[in-house]
Design a protein around this motif. Structure first.
Motif, PDB file in Angstrom:
ATOM      1  N   HIS A 129      -5.368  -1.144 -18.723  1.00  0.00           N
ATOM      2  CA  HIS A 129      -4.581  -2.209 -18.086  1.00  0.00           C
ATOM      3  C   HIS A 129      -3.648  -2.938 -19.052  1.00  0.00           C
ATOM      4  O   HIS A 129      -2.853  -3.769 -18.600  1.00  0.00           O
ATOM      5  CB  HIS A 129      -5.506  -3.212 -17.390  1.00  0.00           C
ATOM      6  CG  HIS A 129      -6.130  -2.643 -16.166  1.00  0.00           C
ATOM      7  ND1 HIS A 129      -5.445  -2.460 -14.991  1.00  0.00           N
ATOM      8  CD2 HIS A 129      -7.376  -2.169 -15.941  1.00  0.00           C
ATOM      9  CE1 HIS A 129      -6.237  -1.921 -14.102  1.00  0.00           C
ATOM     10  NE2 HIS A 129      -7.424  -1.734 -14.647  1.00  0.00           N
ATOM     11  N   SER A 156      -2.048  -6.405 -18.415  1.00  0.00           N
ATOM     12  CA  SER A 156      -2.518  -7.027 -17.177  1.00  0.00           C
ATOM     13  C   SER A 156      -4.041  -7.163 -17.135  1.00  0.00           C
ATOM     14  O   SER A 156      -4.597  -7.504 -16.096  1.00  0.00           O
ATOM     15  CB  SER A 156      -2.036  -6.224 -15.966  1.00  0.00           C
ATOM     16  OG  SER A 156      -2.616  -4.939 -15.969  1.00  0.00           O
ATOM     17  N   ALA A 157      -4.720  -6.905 -18.248  1.00  0.00           N
ATOM     18  CA  ALA A 157      -6.184  -6.976 -18.268  1.00  0.00           C
ATOM     19  C   ALA A 157      -6.657  -8.428 -18.186  1.00  0.00           C
ATOM     20  O   ALA A 157      -6.428  -9.226 -19.092  1.00  0.00           O
ATOM     21  CB  ALA A 157      -6.732  -6.302 -19.522  1.00  0.00           C
ATOM     22  N   ASP A 184     -11.608  -3.079 -11.033  1.00  0.00           N
ATOM     23  CA  ASP A 184     -11.417  -1.715 -11.537  1.00  0.00           C
ATOM     24  C   ASP A 184     -12.748  -1.008 -11.786  1.00  0.00           C
ATOM     25  O   ASP A 184     -12.908   0.157 -11.464  1.00  0.00           O
ATOM     26  CB  ASP A 184     -10.594  -1.754 -12.825  1.00  0.00           C
ATOM     27  CG  ASP A 184     -10.157  -0.371 -13.284  1.00  0.00           C
ATOM     28  OD1 ASP A 184      -9.643   0.396 -12.452  1.00  0.00           O
ATOM     29  OD2 ASP A 184     -10.341  -0.056 -14.473  1.00  0.00           O
TER      30      ASP A 184
END
Length: 155
Positions: free
Chosen positions: A47, A50-51, A59
């Motif tokens: 990610h 965007s993590a 996820d």
């Protein structure tokens, strides 16, 4: 009879995929706890920018309490870095630290070394090529979403 055979084939394929996944996991990790760490580190890596905890929970299908504990453990081991989101200070962005990157890369390398060695030992050059090509088919299956696929994919 044909449907029964197909069901047996699908069951066998599922078992083979699971066995291969478990073996790769075992070869890539030193213990069960490192596998849990690797799942979260891998998700952070996938990610990139965007993590966030909520993105990772979705996820990986983890409960927020389990994920929070995993993140605390990773942070204590200095494998991740938490930073406040620049636009929304209530959000936290996650990224791998250099130690986290090494941990993840070393684990992936161990798994890939084992897979290469096993393929070289057990398969012909042609079979290795077929297996690599099958990876693209697995990618398509993995990306499958019933809502997103047209119905005419039967042949």
């Amino acid at each position: 009879m044909k449907i029964q055979r197909l069901n047996r084939d699908i069951t066998q394929l599922r078992r083979q995929l699971m066995d291969a996944s478990r073996r790769l996991r075992n070869e890539a990790t030193a213990d069960d706890r490192s596998w849990a760490r690797l799942l979260v580190l891998g998700a952070i890596d996938r990610h990139v920018e965007s993590a966030t905890p909520s993105v990772l929970a979705a996820d990986e299908g983890m409960r927020s309490s389990n994920l929070a504990a995993a993140l605390r453990s990773l942070e204590a081991r200095k494998l991740i870095v938490r930073t406040p989101d620049t636009k929304d200070r209530r959000k936290v962005r996650l990224r791998l630290s250099s130690a986290g990157r090494r941990f993840l890369d070393d684990s992936r390398a161990r798994g890939e070394r084992w897979l290469t060695e096993a393929m070289d030992a057990c398969l012909t050059a042609s079979e290795r090529s077929d297996l690599i090509k099958a990876g693209a088919l697995l990618d398509r299956i993995t990306a499958y979403s019933k809502a997103a696929m047209p119905r005419s994919r039967k042949s």
